[in-house]
Design a protein around this motif. Sequence first.
Motif: not given
Length: 341
Positions: A24, A308, A313-314, A317-318
């Motif tokens: 991430g 995706r 998705g998270e 989004t970030r």
Amino acid sequence: MIPAQWPREEPLRERMLHVDPRSGGLRDAQVGDLPAILRPGDVLVVNDAATLPGSLLGHGPGGAPIEIRLVAALPRERFRAVVFGAGDWRIPTERRDPPPLLETGDELRFGPDLGATVEEISPLSPRLLHVRFDRRGAALWSRLYAIGRPVQYSYAKAPFELWHVQLGYASRPWAAEMPSAGRPLRWELLLALRRRGTKVVSITHAAGLSSTGDPALDSALPLPERFEVPQTTADAVAAARARGGRIVAAGTSVVRALEGAASLASGKLRAGSGETDLMIGPGYRPQVTDGLLTGVHEKSASHYALLRAFAPGEVLTRASTHAEASGYLSHEFGDSWLILG
């Protein structure tokens, strides 16, 4: 997102957000940093399709003003095209006047020396046509390049010339719009990757339109698109796989070509040509591609859904929030993301 309105002078200094889909992590970089990020043994696959002069202004039956945008060449010298009403690129596609209701057999005129016949109307939308021009071969292509303009949208600050939307390594005119992820990949960068031990190979994919202004048709994008995978590319991918290298696609059109070709061969990339209607998005597990170099896309864009398949998705989004807050530019002359673990 703020769209880039014009080509920029130093593409290797354009911003590139490195997104690690596993951790991430987000890291601000530049396109010129690619040779330091990719490893010896990795393979970068680019789309070498040249951009068509695919916007043609003309008149329909009764003299009604129209514009057609060529989507793809078809067998027997026909084209798939989307038709618009009066206006041009300065008007947002969703605000363009609708075209006259066309029927098969209708004649379209584009100046005194080029015409086309409507041969088929798609059940998806009355604005999606198959047309046949009244010239053939070199005579047709000569007229298209003489009177056609590149497809563009209202966020641009001035009319594009065809050279604004051509990649430095472009070959056959297959693409309705520029395969823009490859735009900042200048030859000095590709040579630096080669010296690094990262192999650069190509496919050809007929990248389609990103917007038509017709909600029903937009929801069906991307339409089926043709591709060709050379033997050298299939061999390079297989060799990289065997030694643990990563396969990085320069653009969503490359992903669609590689994954579409693999889907026709039980998940293994083989050389060949064809047409793919593969829809890639959440839940899709890539068979060939490990990472993606892409432009900065709005969340509502069809290209964003493809991302995706490469990151949760998270994380995306970030990344979008960070890119917007940091002033990353979007669209074909915008900045880049590299989604790669």
